[in-house]
Motif scaffolding. Sequence first.
Motif, PDB file in Angstrom:
ATOM      1  N   THR A  57     -27.512   7.139  -4.938  1.00 43.89           N
ATOM      2  CA  THR A  57     -26.248   7.697  -4.491  1.00 43.89           C
ATOM      3  C   THR A  57     -26.186   7.600  -2.974  1.00 43.89           C
ATOM      4  OG1 THR A  57     -26.155   9.203  -6.358  1.00 43.89           O
ATOM      5  CG2 THR A  57     -24.802   9.765  -4.458  1.00 43.89           C
ATOM      6  N   GLU A  58     -25.110   7.040  -2.472  1.00 40.67           N
ATOM      7  CA  GLU A  58     -24.962   6.844  -1.029  1.00 40.67           C
ATOM      8  C   GLU A  58     -24.316   8.061  -0.382  1.00 40.67           C
ATOM      9  OE1 GLU A  58     -24.454   2.027  -0.957  1.00 40.67           O
ATOM     10  OE2 GLU A  58     -22.672   3.242  -0.767  1.00 40.67           O
ATOM     11  N   MET A  59     -24.803   8.384   0.814  1.00 45.81           N
ATOM     12  CA  MET A  59     -24.180   9.392   1.656  1.00 45.81           C
ATOM     13  C   MET A  59     -23.555   8.640   2.824  1.00 45.81           C
ATOM     14  SD  MET A  59     -24.610  12.335   0.238  1.00 45.81           S
ATOM     15  CE  MET A  59     -24.251  13.502   1.532  1.00 45.81           C
ATOM     16  N   LEU A  60     -22.241   8.736   2.956  1.00 42.99           N
ATOM     17  CA  LEU A  60     -21.508   7.980   3.958  1.00 42.99           C
ATOM     18  C   LEU A  60     -21.041   8.892   5.083  1.00 42.99           C
ATOM     19  CD1 LEU A  60     -19.219   6.164   1.383  1.00 42.99           C
ATOM     20  CD2 LEU A  60     -21.313   5.272   2.377  1.00 42.99           C
ATOM     21  N   MET A  61     -21.364   8.549   6.317  1.00 41.19           N
ATOM     22  CA  MET A  61     -20.847   9.287   7.466  1.00 41.19           C
ATOM     23  C   MET A  61     -19.472   8.727   7.778  1.00 41.19           C
ATOM     24  SD  MET A  61     -21.036  11.541   9.723  1.00 41.19           S
ATOM     25  CE  MET A  61     -20.222  11.929  11.245  1.00 41.19           C
ATOM     26  N   ILE A  62     -18.466   9.575   7.717  1.00 47.19           N
ATOM     27  CA  ILE A  62     -17.091   9.156   7.982  1.00 47.19           C
ATOM     28  C   ILE A  62     -16.547   9.979   9.138  1.00 47.19           C
ATOM     29  CG2 ILE A  62     -14.752   9.036   7.038  1.00 47.19           C
ATOM     30  CD1 ILE A  62     -15.999   8.388   4.323  1.00 47.19           C
ATOM     31  N   LEU A  63     -16.022   9.278  10.130  1.00 45.86           N
ATOM     32  CA  LEU A  63     -15.465   9.916  11.313  1.00 45.86           C
ATOM     33  C   LEU A  63     -14.278  10.805  10.948  1.00 45.86           C
ATOM     34  CD1 LEU A  63     -15.565  10.013  14.450  1.00 45.86           C
ATOM     35  CD2 LEU A  63     -13.950   8.117  14.423  1.00 45.86           C
ATOM     36  N   SER A  64     -13.356  10.258  10.153  1.00 39.43           N
ATOM     37  CA  SER A  64     -12.171  11.018   9.776  1.00 39.43           C
ATOM     38  C   SER A  64     -11.586  10.471   8.479  1.00 39.43           C
ATOM     39  CB  SER A  64     -11.127  10.942  10.892  1.00 39.43           C
ATOM     40  OG  SER A  64      -9.951  11.631  10.527  1.00 39.43           O
ATOM     41  N   LEU A  65     -11.239  11.353   7.583  1.00 40.67           N
ATOM     42  CA  LEU A  65     -10.552  10.989   6.353  1.00 40.67           C
ATOM     43  C   LEU A  65      -9.386  11.944   6.216  1.00 40.67           C
ATOM     44  CD1 LEU A  65     -12.180  10.082   2.985  1.00 40.67           C
ATOM     45  CD2 LEU A  65     -10.128  11.482   3.064  1.00 40.67           C
ATOM     46  N   SER A  66      -8.174  11.397   6.154  1.00 44.48           N
ATOM     47  CA  SER A  66      -6.960  12.219   6.098  1.00 44.48           C
ATOM     48  C   SER A  66      -6.166  11.891   4.852  1.00 44.48           C
ATOM     49  CB  SER A  66      -6.084  11.966   7.326  1.00 44.48           C
ATOM     50  OG  SER A  66      -6.774  12.279   8.502  1.00 44.48           O
ATOM     51  N   LEU A  67      -5.740  12.924   4.157  1.00 44.88           N
ATOM     52  CA  LEU A  67      -4.952  12.806   2.944  1.00 44.88           C
ATOM     53  C   LEU A  67      -3.570  13.384   3.240  1.00 44.88           C
ATOM     54  CD1 LEU A  67      -5.366  12.069  -0.113  1.00 44.88           C
ATOM     55  CD2 LEU A  67      -5.863  14.486  -0.470  1.00 44.88           C
ATOM     56  N   PHE A  68      -2.518  12.636   2.901  1.00 42.35           N
ATOM     57  CA  PHE A  68      -1.158  13.060   3.214  1.00 42.35           C
ATOM     58  C   PHE A  68      -0.372  13.303   1.929  1.00 42.35           C
ATOM     59  CE2 PHE A  68      -2.707  10.471   6.706  1.00 42.35           C
ATOM     60  CZ  PHE A  68      -2.485  11.307   7.777  1.00 42.35           C
ATOM     61  N   PRO A  69       0.454  14.368   1.910  1.00 41.47           N
ATOM     62  CA  PRO A  69       1.189  14.715   0.694  1.00 41.47           C
ATOM     63  C   PRO A  69       2.384  13.799   0.448  1.00 41.47           C
ATOM     64  CG  PRO A  69       1.800  16.205   2.449  1.00 41.47           C
ATOM     65  CD  PRO A  69       0.716  15.315   2.987  1.00 41.47           C
ATOM     66  N   GLY A  70       2.780  13.751  -0.807  1.00 41.52           N
ATOM     67  CA  GLY A  70       3.992  13.051  -1.226  1.00 41.52           C
ATOM     68  C   GLY A  70       4.811  14.020  -2.043  1.00 41.52           C
ATOM     69  N   LYS A  71       4.938  13.741  -3.338  1.00 44.84           N
ATOM     70  CA  LYS A  71       5.620  14.653  -4.251  1.00 44.84           C
ATOM     71  C   LYS A  71       4.838  15.965  -4.309  1.00 44.84           C
ATOM     72  CE  LYS A  71       7.147  10.886  -7.214  1.00 44.84           C
ATOM     73  NZ  LYS A  71       6.986  10.270  -8.550  1.00 44.84           N
ATOM     74  N   PRO A  72       5.465  17.057  -4.699  1.00 48.68           N
ATOM     75  CA  PRO A  72       4.746  18.335  -4.770  1.00 48.68           C
ATOM     76  C   PRO A  72       3.457  18.226  -5.592  1.00 48.68           C
ATOM     77  CG  PRO A  72       7.088  18.684  -5.097  1.00 48.68           C
ATOM     78  CD  PRO A  72       6.875  17.187  -5.072  1.00 48.68           C
ATOM     79  N   GLY A  73       2.346  18.648  -4.982  1.00 52.09           N
ATOM     80  CA  GLY A  73       1.060  18.644  -5.643  1.00 52.09           C
ATOM     81  C   GLY A  73       0.353  17.295  -5.667  1.00 52.09           C
ATOM     82  N   GLU A  74       0.979  16.271  -5.090  1.00 53.12           N
ATOM     83  CA  GLU A  74       0.388  14.933  -5.094  1.00 53.12           C
ATOM     84  C   GLU A  74       0.227  14.398  -3.678  1.00 53.12           C
ATOM     85  OE1 GLU A  74       2.658  12.223  -7.459  1.00 53.12           O
ATOM     86  OE2 GLU A  74       2.254  13.282  -9.323  1.00 53.12           O
ATOM     87  N   ALA A  75      -0.775  13.566  -3.505  1.00 53.55           N
ATOM     88  CA  ALA A  75      -0.963  12.851  -2.241  1.00 53.55           C
ATOM     89  C   ALA A  75      -0.311  11.488  -2.380  1.00 53.55           C
ATOM     90  CB  ALA A  75      -2.446  12.695  -1.929  1.00 53.55           C
TER      91      ALA A  75
END
Length: 157
Positions: free
Chosen positions: A129-147
């Motif tokens: 199992t890989e452990m990944l160092m990520i500088l930034s991960l951003s999730l943005f909304p769309g429809k209610p309750g969904e990205a």
Amino acid sequence: MKIAARVFGGLSLLIACIGSAAAADPIVNIPTIYLQNKADVQKQLGKPSKCEKIKYGDKCYYKSGNVSVVFINGAADWISVDNISIPYNENSLLSLGLAASKATFANEHIIRWDDTFHEAAAPNASGETEMLMILSLSLFPGKPGEASSVYVKVATK
């Protein structure tokens, strides 16, 4: 426990044998393209529909333009995924091939993980199992309750 490390420009990718629940068919499997070159990304995402030179390197578009990857110093560094419909919560990381984890910041406009290690949701071909160092991960909304989109910066601001 077996542990190995690979270094990419001062950034470590740790690999450890630890269990994890796997997501069924991630929309984009971030661990398989993380800091990979164009040829390896193409093996995972298919042939790009278009590539262009931008200030930071080459930017290629995959999957009908819904996935874009900026290759900085030849490595997949900035990854955008648009026109998606996944849950707008911390469990949505499973849809990206990553295990769910606590976000650094969350509100109705963005869920963000900054300077964090992310565990791959499934073991790699070697069973690790890989452990990944990520500088930034951003999730943005769309429809209610969904990205509707996600933006990943692996190593470069």
